[in-house]
Design a protein around this motif. Sequence first.
Motif, PDB file in Angstrom:
ATOM      1  N   THR A  88       0.828  -1.212   0.000  1.00  0.00           N
ATOM      2  CA  THR A  88       0.000   0.000   0.000  1.00  0.00           C
ATOM      3  C   THR A  88       0.859   1.257   0.000  1.00  0.00           C
ATOM      4  O   THR A  88       0.465   2.282  -0.555  1.00  0.00           O
ATOM      5  CB  THR A  88      -0.951   0.018   1.214  1.00  0.00           C
ATOM      6  OG1 THR A  88      -0.197  -0.196   2.410  1.00  0.00           O
ATOM      7  CG2 THR A  88      -2.019  -1.049   1.084  1.00  0.00           C
ATOM      8  N   SER A  89       2.063   1.196   0.603  1.00  0.00           N
ATOM      9  CA  SER A  89       2.963   2.349   0.545  1.00  0.00           C
ATOM     10  C   SER A  89       3.352   2.645  -0.897  1.00  0.00           C
ATOM     11  O   SER A  89       3.352   3.809  -1.340  1.00  0.00           O
ATOM     12  CB  SER A  89       4.221   2.097   1.383  1.00  0.00           C
ATOM     13  OG  SER A  89       3.910   1.919   2.742  1.00  0.00           O
ATOM     14  N   ILE A  90       3.684   1.593  -1.645  1.00  0.00           N
ATOM     15  CA  ILE A  90       4.041   1.766  -3.053  1.00  0.00           C
ATOM     16  C   ILE A  90       2.845   2.255  -3.859  1.00  0.00           C
ATOM     17  O   ILE A  90       2.949   3.172  -4.685  1.00  0.00           O
ATOM     18  CB  ILE A  90       4.579   0.448  -3.635  1.00  0.00           C
ATOM     19  CG1 ILE A  90       5.896   0.067  -2.957  1.00  0.00           C
ATOM     20  CG2 ILE A  90       4.777   0.558  -5.149  1.00  0.00           C
ATOM     21  CD1 ILE A  90       6.351  -1.335  -3.278  1.00  0.00           C
ATOM     22  N   PRO A 124      -1.769  -1.725   6.700  1.00  0.00           N
ATOM     23  CA  PRO A 124      -1.896  -1.254   5.316  1.00  0.00           C
ATOM     24  C   PRO A 124      -2.390   0.191   5.215  1.00  0.00           C
ATOM     25  O   PRO A 124      -2.077   0.889   4.241  1.00  0.00           O
ATOM     26  CB  PRO A 124      -2.888  -2.233   4.685  1.00  0.00           C
ATOM     27  CG  PRO A 124      -3.552  -2.933   5.813  1.00  0.00           C
ATOM     28  CD  PRO A 124      -2.569  -2.937   6.929  1.00  0.00           C
ATOM     29  N   GLN A 125      -3.145   0.649   6.227  1.00  0.00           N
ATOM     30  CA  GLN A 125      -3.601   2.040   6.212  1.00  0.00           C
ATOM     31  C   GLN A 125      -2.441   3.015   6.359  1.00  0.00           C
ATOM     32  O   GLN A 125      -2.493   4.141   5.857  1.00  0.00           O
ATOM     33  CB  GLN A 125      -4.620   2.271   7.335  1.00  0.00           C
ATOM     34  CG  GLN A 125      -5.837   1.352   7.294  1.00  0.00           C
ATOM     35  CD  GLN A 125      -6.613   1.462   6.007  1.00  0.00           C
ATOM     36  OE1 GLN A 125      -6.223   0.887   4.974  1.00  0.00           O
ATOM     37  NE2 GLN A 125      -7.701   2.188   6.017  1.00  0.00           N
ATOM     38  N   LEU A 126      -1.386   2.598   7.056  1.00  0.00           N
ATOM     39  CA  LEU A 126      -0.211   3.453   7.190  1.00  0.00           C
ATOM     40  C   LEU A 126       0.491   3.672   5.858  1.00  0.00           C
ATOM     41  O   LEU A 126       1.292   4.601   5.720  1.00  0.00           O
ATOM     42  CB  LEU A 126       0.769   2.843   8.193  1.00  0.00           C
ATOM     43  CG  LEU A 126       0.526   3.153   9.667  1.00  0.00           C
ATOM     44  CD1 LEU A 126       1.507   2.382  10.540  1.00  0.00           C
ATOM     45  CD2 LEU A 126       0.641   4.645   9.944  1.00  0.00           C
ATOM     46  N   GLY A 127       0.187   2.826   4.880  1.00  0.00           N
ATOM     47  CA  GLY A 127       0.771   3.030   3.559  1.00  0.00           C
ATOM     48  C   GLY A 127       0.374   4.361   2.947  1.00  0.00           C
ATOM     49  O   GLY A 127       1.131   4.924   2.143  1.00  0.00           O
ATOM     50  N   PHE A 162      -2.077   9.187  14.056  1.00  0.00           N
ATOM     51  CA  PHE A 162      -3.399   8.862  14.592  1.00  0.00           C
ATOM     52  C   PHE A 162      -4.010   7.607  13.980  1.00  0.00           C
ATOM     53  O   PHE A 162      -5.067   7.167  14.439  1.00  0.00           O
ATOM     54  CB  PHE A 162      -4.340  10.065  14.448  1.00  0.00           C
ATOM     55  CG  PHE A 162      -4.180  11.056  15.569  1.00  0.00           C
ATOM     56  CD1 PHE A 162      -5.051  11.036  16.654  1.00  0.00           C
ATOM     57  CD2 PHE A 162      -3.147  11.969  15.573  1.00  0.00           C
ATOM     58  CE1 PHE A 162      -4.899  11.919  17.704  1.00  0.00           C
ATOM     59  CE2 PHE A 162      -2.979  12.869  16.614  1.00  0.00           C
ATOM     60  CZ  PHE A 162      -3.852  12.837  17.693  1.00  0.00           C
ATOM     61  N   ILE A 163      -3.380   7.008  12.989  1.00  0.00           N
ATOM     62  CA  ILE A 163      -3.871   5.725  12.475  1.00  0.00           C
ATOM     63  C   ILE A 163      -3.733   4.620  13.518  1.00  0.00           C
ATOM     64  O   ILE A 163      -4.690   3.883  13.791  1.00  0.00           O
ATOM     65  CB  ILE A 163      -3.180   5.369  11.148  1.00  0.00           C
ATOM     66  CG1 ILE A 163      -3.716   6.256  10.024  1.00  0.00           C
ATOM     67  CG2 ILE A 163      -3.404   3.899  10.796  1.00  0.00           C
ATOM     68  CD1 ILE A 163      -3.036   6.043   8.683  1.00  0.00           C
ATOM     69  N   PRO A 164      -2.563   4.439  14.163  1.00  0.00           N
ATOM     70  CA  PRO A 164      -2.484   3.435  15.237  1.00  0.00           C
ATOM     71  C   PRO A 164      -3.427   3.721  16.398  1.00  0.00           C
ATOM     72  O   PRO A 164      -3.994   2.791  16.987  1.00  0.00           O
ATOM     73  CB  PRO A 164      -1.016   3.504  15.687  1.00  0.00           C
ATOM     74  CG  PRO A 164      -0.290   4.110  14.542  1.00  0.00           C
ATOM     75  CD  PRO A 164      -1.253   5.054  13.903  1.00  0.00           C
ATOM     76  N   ILE A 165      -3.603   4.993  16.711  1.00  0.00           N
ATOM     77  CA  ILE A 165      -4.527   5.355  17.785  1.00  0.00           C
ATOM     78  C   ILE A 165      -5.938   4.922  17.435  1.00  0.00           C
ATOM     79  O   ILE A 165      -6.683   4.402  18.282  1.00  0.00           O
ATOM     80  CB  ILE A 165      -4.468   6.875  18.051  1.00  0.00           C
ATOM     81  CG1 ILE A 165      -3.094   7.251  18.630  1.00  0.00           C
ATOM     82  CG2 ILE A 165      -5.591   7.318  18.985  1.00  0.00           C
ATOM     83  CD1 ILE A 165      -2.871   8.737  18.767  1.00  0.00           C
ATOM     84  N   SER A 166      -6.319   5.090  16.176  1.00  0.00           N
ATOM     85  CA  SER A 166      -7.668   4.691  15.754  1.00  0.00           C
ATOM     86  C   SER A 166      -7.854   3.181  15.879  1.00  0.00           C
ATOM     87  O   SER A 166      -8.947   2.710  16.216  1.00  0.00           O
ATOM     88  CB  SER A 166      -7.922   5.137  14.311  1.00  0.00           C
ATOM     89  OG  SER A 166      -7.172   4.350  13.396  1.00  0.00           O
ATOM     90  N   GLY A 167      -6.791   2.402  15.595  1.00  0.00           N
ATOM     91  CA  GLY A 167      -6.884   0.959  15.757  1.00  0.00           C
ATOM     92  C   GLY A 167      -7.126   0.565  17.204  1.00  0.00           C
ATOM     93  O   GLY A 167      -7.941  -0.321  17.507  1.00  0.00           O
ATOM     94  N   LEU A 227      -8.228  14.043  12.047  1.00  0.00           N
ATOM     95  CA  LEU A 227      -9.521  13.418  11.752  1.00  0.00           C
ATOM     96  C   LEU A 227      -9.367  12.365  10.655  1.00  0.00           C
ATOM     97  O   LEU A 227     -10.013  11.307  10.710  1.00  0.00           O
ATOM     98  CB  LEU A 227     -10.522  14.483  11.317  1.00  0.00           C
ATOM     99  CG  LEU A 227     -10.978  15.463  12.410  1.00  0.00           C
ATOM    100  CD1 LEU A 227     -11.827  16.572  11.812  1.00  0.00           C
ATOM    101  CD2 LEU A 227     -11.752  14.724  13.497  1.00  0.00           C
ATOM    102  N   MET A 228      -8.479  12.640   9.695  1.00  0.00           N
ATOM    103  CA  MET A 228      -8.254  11.676   8.615  1.00  0.00           C
ATOM    104  C   MET A 228      -7.692  10.379   9.165  1.00  0.00           C
ATOM    105  O   MET A 228      -8.124   9.279   8.794  1.00  0.00           O
ATOM    106  CB  MET A 228      -7.289  12.300   7.594  1.00  0.00           C
ATOM    107  CG  MET A 228      -7.109  11.491   6.338  1.00  0.00           C
ATOM    108  SD  MET A 228      -8.640  11.294   5.436  1.00  0.00           S
ATOM    109  CE  MET A 228      -8.629   9.526   5.239  1.00  0.00           C
ATOM    110  N   GLY A 229      -6.711  10.465  10.051  1.00  0.00           N
ATOM    111  CA  GLY A 229      -6.141   9.264  10.645  1.00  0.00           C
ATOM    112  C   GLY A 229      -7.151   8.480  11.448  1.00  0.00           C
ATOM    113  O   GLY A 229      -7.188   7.239  11.392  1.00  0.00           O
TER     114      GLY A 229
END
Length: 475
Positions: free
Chosen positions: A35-37, A170-173, A317-322, A378-380
């Motif tokens: 997903t990063s690529i 994968p969201q961190l990508g 904030f992506i890991p926080i959302s998890g 908010l996006m994360g």
Amino acid sequence: MSAASPAPYDPAAHSTPSQETVPRSRVVLASLIGTSIEFYDFYIYATAAVSVFPLIFFSGDDEAMTFLVSMATFGVAFIARPVGAVVFGHLGDRVGRKATLIGALLTMGLATFLIGLLPTYQQIGLWAPTMLAILRFCQGLGLGGEWSGAALLASEYAAEGKRARAAMWPQLGAPIGFLLANGLFLALVTAAGFDSTDPDPDGVFLTWVWRVPFLLSIIMVLVGLYVRFKLEETPVFQRALQQDERVKAPLGEVFRRNWWELLLGTFVMYATYVLFYLMTTWILSYAIGSTRIGLLGVDYADFLVLQLVGILFFAAFIPISGELADRFGRRPTLMVVTALMIVFGLAFGPWLDPTAMGTGEAMSTPRMVGFLIVGMILMGLTFGPMSAVLPELFPTNTRYTGSGIAYNMSSILGAALTPFIATWLVTEFDVAAVGWYLAAASTITLVALVLTPETRHADLSGVTSARERRADERR
């Protein structure tokens, strides 16, 4: 269906040799690097569509029109993404997750590399934007199959109670790809001395330097292929093979049995996509666009530095959302965040209006950075749980197809049109209208979340959908 409530998923009871022997780090890397690529490829096109393509792939004296046409080609990929979701989803549910992820990566990567080799409008006329649109379509095909496969890879290996935290990789990508793509563009713009407010059509940047990020993507693709070739099939799909649970036509099965989940998944993701492309593509065009058409007229390199700062909050904030989604549930977490997105949208007018923000060198940097940080937080929070929520809605034998279609249909509604609509709104009305657009999209998503069942404890090894599982529990 049995009238009894289904037993909670027990990873130990369903373990397979591959689940026990595949290192967690390999699963994380395989889901993250792809997903990063993919997002790197997507973002370099988005950045070029704003700052480069209107100047070299389209002709005309109407500055606003060439800009809008360039934004329209950006949206071509979103039309292709549901097609990619169907094609790669069928393969993912029939052949397997691993082989399908390799195919999706190759499709996207080769299209991106070839964009870096295209001749310009000045060289071959209308063939240039035509080929650009075709390759952009191929980019969309690849991304249409990539995300759902990476999400399934992460979630189908995850332990009970930790699925949102595992699936956030994968969201961190998305932020990683953004940082790589735009960080490289910033370095090249600075080295080439490119001024977006007064571009030199014969300068080195518009002549050849802009091609470098597209051509370098092939190196990342090769790395991604190596990692994915080393991967094994997910234990959940292996059980489906062993128990002969695959269906011949996953697409038909999804529309026959899971049409409601498709609708819910599409609109649950809708506002996330609107916010995503407002905060990445549209805000860049609004900031660096000419003051003659009501935009801010900020130098591209100066604004990109601010945007790169904001994207760090997206990643954080992506890991926080998890964590939040695993602790409090998917629905409560996303409903609170979506309500905050409505409030954020209503603040666009007073926050971003040129008279308050300032234009050109007089733009208020703290004011813009504050806007970017709030939007990216908010996006994360809204983006992070999606790689758990959408797969959990569908049964194993149609999960790749169903989650991919829902994710990518929402891309048409929430992403393909967003940069174009937002650009039109701000030129025809004012920036407050863009915020109302976000608020309306968030309201629609909030309604979809109210109708969506909680899936935190869903058994991913089953062949029943979230709606069917909830019906069983109520009997």
